[in-house]
Motif scaffolding. Structure first.
Motif, PDB file in Angstrom:
ATOM      1  N   THR A  15       0.850  -1.185   0.000  1.00 39.20           N
ATOM      2  CA  THR A  15       0.000   0.000   0.000  1.00 39.20           C
ATOM      3  C   THR A  15       0.887   1.236   0.000  1.00 39.20           C
ATOM      4  O   THR A  15       1.760   1.388   0.849  1.00 39.20           O
ATOM      5  CB  THR A  15      -0.916   0.019   1.230  1.00 39.20           C
ATOM      6  N   SER A  17       0.976   5.661  -0.644  1.00 39.68           N
ATOM      7  CA  SER A  17       0.170   6.879  -0.727  1.00 39.68           C
ATOM      8  C   SER A  17       0.643   7.661  -1.947  1.00 39.68           C
ATOM      9  O   SER A  17       1.834   7.800  -2.183  1.00 39.68           O
ATOM     10  CB  SER A  17       0.276   7.715   0.543  1.00 39.68           C
ATOM     11  N   GLU A  19       0.182  11.248  -4.127  1.00 38.96           N
ATOM     12  CA  GLU A  19      -0.276  12.639  -4.049  1.00 38.96           C
ATOM     13  C   GLU A  19      -0.346  13.219  -5.453  1.00 38.96           C
ATOM     14  O   GLU A  19       0.605  13.115  -6.226  1.00 38.96           O
ATOM     15  CB  GLU A  19       0.683  13.453  -3.195  1.00 38.96           C
ATOM     16  N   ARG A  24      -3.975  16.276  -3.139  1.00 39.85           N
ATOM     17  CA  ARG A  24      -4.876  15.224  -2.652  1.00 39.85           C
ATOM     18  C   ARG A  24      -4.098  13.910  -2.550  1.00 39.85           C
ATOM     19  O   ARG A  24      -3.321  13.575  -3.441  1.00 39.85           O
ATOM     20  CB  ARG A  24      -6.062  15.052  -3.586  1.00 39.85           C
ATOM     21  N   ILE A  25      -4.322  13.175  -1.471  1.00 35.55           N
ATOM     22  CA  ILE A  25      -3.602  11.931  -1.235  1.00 35.55           C
ATOM     23  C   ILE A  25      -4.590  10.769  -1.266  1.00 35.55           C
ATOM     24  O   ILE A  25      -5.674  10.837  -0.694  1.00 35.55           O
ATOM     25  CB  ILE A  25      -2.873  11.969   0.116  1.00 35.55           C
ATOM     26  N   GLU A  26      -4.191   9.696  -1.948  1.00 39.33           N
ATOM     27  CA  GLU A  26      -4.996   8.488  -2.043  1.00 39.33           C
ATOM     28  C   GLU A  26      -4.106   7.285  -1.735  1.00 39.33           C
ATOM     29  O   GLU A  26      -2.933   7.264  -2.103  1.00 39.33           O
ATOM     30  CB  GLU A  26      -5.559   8.363  -3.457  1.00 39.33           C
ATOM     31  N   LEU A  27      -4.669   6.301  -1.040  1.00 42.96           N
ATOM     32  CA  LEU A  27      -3.941   5.060  -0.793  1.00 42.96           C
ATOM     33  C   LEU A  27      -4.226   4.087  -1.928  1.00 42.96           C
ATOM     34  O   LEU A  27      -5.379   3.895  -2.317  1.00 42.96           O
ATOM     35  CB  LEU A  27      -4.360   4.440   0.534  1.00 42.96           C
ATOM     36  N   LYS A  29      -3.114   0.136  -3.503  1.00 40.91           N
ATOM     37  CA  LYS A  29      -2.412  -1.137  -3.349  1.00 40.91           C
ATOM     38  C   LYS A  29      -1.814  -1.527  -4.693  1.00 40.91           C
ATOM     39  O   LYS A  29      -2.499  -1.508  -5.714  1.00 40.91           O
ATOM     40  CB  LYS A  29      -3.358  -2.238  -2.895  1.00 40.91           C
TER      41      LYS A  29
END
Length: 78
Positions: A15, A17, A19, A24-27, A29
């Protein structure tokens, strides 16, 4: 961990992160074959990153797979 259906190799899900340019940050996989040479907090370069759209029973998403996840310092040297 799971196994690659094609050749039975171990697949690791990492996983990370991500940006975007707006902060904006999204995780996300990312699956890779073989244990990645990275640690917690490392900035990584996803080599050969591909996204696959999936759908099951009306739900959908994107599964990500990469050839390798390398620390940024090693990716710059390669």
């Amino acid at each position: 961990m799971s196994r690659d259906a094609k050749n039975g190799n171990t697949v690791y899900e990492v996983t990370v992160s991500v940006e975007d340019e707006f902060g904006r940050i999204e995780l996300v996989k990312i699956g890779i074959t073989g244990e990645p040479p990275i640690g917690v907090g490392d900035q990584v370069n996803a080599v050969g990153l591909l996204g696959y759209v999936w759908e099951i029973a009306g739900r959908w998403g994107i599964a990500y797979r990469a050839n390798a996840l390398l620390p940024v310092r090693e990716a710059a040297d390669a």
